[in-house]
Write an enzyme that holds these catalytic residues in place. Sequence first.
Site, PDB file in Angstrom:
ATOM      1  CB  SER A  47     -15.653   6.977 -15.848  1.00  0.00           C
ATOM      2  OG  SER A  47     -14.863   7.153 -16.996  1.00  0.00           O
ATOM      3  CG  ASN A  48     -17.810   4.232 -12.250  1.00  0.00           C
ATOM      4  OD1 ASN A  48     -19.031   4.321 -12.297  1.00  0.00           O
ATOM      5  ND2 ASN A  48     -17.119   3.501 -13.111  1.00  0.00           N
ATOM      6  CE  LYS A 166     -12.014   0.905 -16.791  1.00  0.00           C
ATOM      7  NZ  LYS A 166     -12.675   1.987 -16.030  1.00  0.00           N
ATOM      8  CB  SER A 168     -14.812   0.677 -20.295  1.00  0.00           C
ATOM      9  OG  SER A 168     -13.814   0.863 -19.333  1.00  0.00           O
ATOM     10  N   GLY A 192     -12.702  -3.329 -18.511  1.00  0.00           N
ATOM     11  CA  GLY A 192     -13.210  -2.225 -17.717  1.00  0.00           C
ATOM     12  C   GLY A 192     -14.650  -2.360 -17.301  1.00  0.00           C
TER      13      GLY A 192
END
Length: 295
Positions: A47-48, A166, A168, A192
Site C-alpha cells: 500500500s505504501n 498481514k 494492518s 502491519g
Amino acid sequence: MSINFKGVIPPMITPFTAAGDVDYGKFEKNMNKWNDSALCGYLVLGSNSETAYLTEAEKLKLVELTKKTAKKDRIIIAGTGMETDTETIALTNKAADLGVEAALILTPCYYGSAMSAPALINYFTKVAEGSKIPIMLYNVPKFTHVNIPDAALKTLANHPNIIGMKDSTGDIGQLVRFQGLTVDADFQILVGTASAWYPALTLGVKAGIFALANSNPNELAKIQELFEKGAQGEAVDLFRKMFVLNTAVTATYGIPGLKYAASLLGYEGGYVRCPLLELSEDKKEELKEIFREYI
C-alpha cells in the site's frame, strides 16, 4: 511450502520523478541502503508503494529490480491483489516467475458490502489454488473498508497454499482473536503497523510489515532484539518513540509524510504520484520537528 517470517519488512516506497515517472534509480539506491540495515525481507508493491497507481509493466519492473538488488538471504513478497481472481492469479504468477517467494493478496473491495465470508473464502481459495507460490491474506480495512470475517479466516488458514496474513488494523483484541482462530493451522500472522509492534511481540508475533521500516528499519528491528533478550524496559522505551513517529507517517501525514521522513533519514523519497499531493512546507517543518525530537 512454509516460510518462517521473523523480523521487520518494509512495504517499500516507490520514488517518482516530478513528472510522475517511476524513478527506478532512486528505488535501487533505497534497496542498497536497506540491504545494509537489519531487515529480514522486502515487500514490493505494498500500500505504501502507491501500488494502486502503478501500471502492470511498472509493477513487474519493480519486482524484477527488487529480486536483482536484494540481499540473497532476504524474503521477497509482492503485493499482487487485484479485484478479480483471474487478474490476481495472472499477476501473482508473473511475479513468481521473476523470483518472488510469496504474494500478499489484498481483499477485493470495490463491491465492499458483498465481501461476505463465503465470497472471500471462494475468492482466496481460487487464488491460492491458481498461484505458483504461497499467498498471504492482506487485511487493511483502512483502505479497503473490508475486515476479514472470523469465519473466512478460520477456513482459509487451513488451506495448504495460504501461509499467513498481514493484519494492518492495529487492533490487539482482534489479533488475539485471530490467533485463537488459527492456532491449529500452519499459519503465521504478521502485524502491519508499527504502532502494534511491541504488544504483538508479547503475544508471540515474530514479524511485521511496517511503513515506518522504510525510514527507521534498524530501530524497529532493535525493539524485537531487545524484547527477545529480555530487555523489556529498553524495548518499551524505544517502542514509545517509534509509536510517535509511526503515527506521524501513517495517520497524520500519510504517504507524502512517509516519503519525506525517508528523505530526512538519507533515503530517496522522491515525489508522490498524482492524485496524491506533496506535503506543504509548513507540514514538512512539523514532521521535521517530530523526527528531530525522537531520533
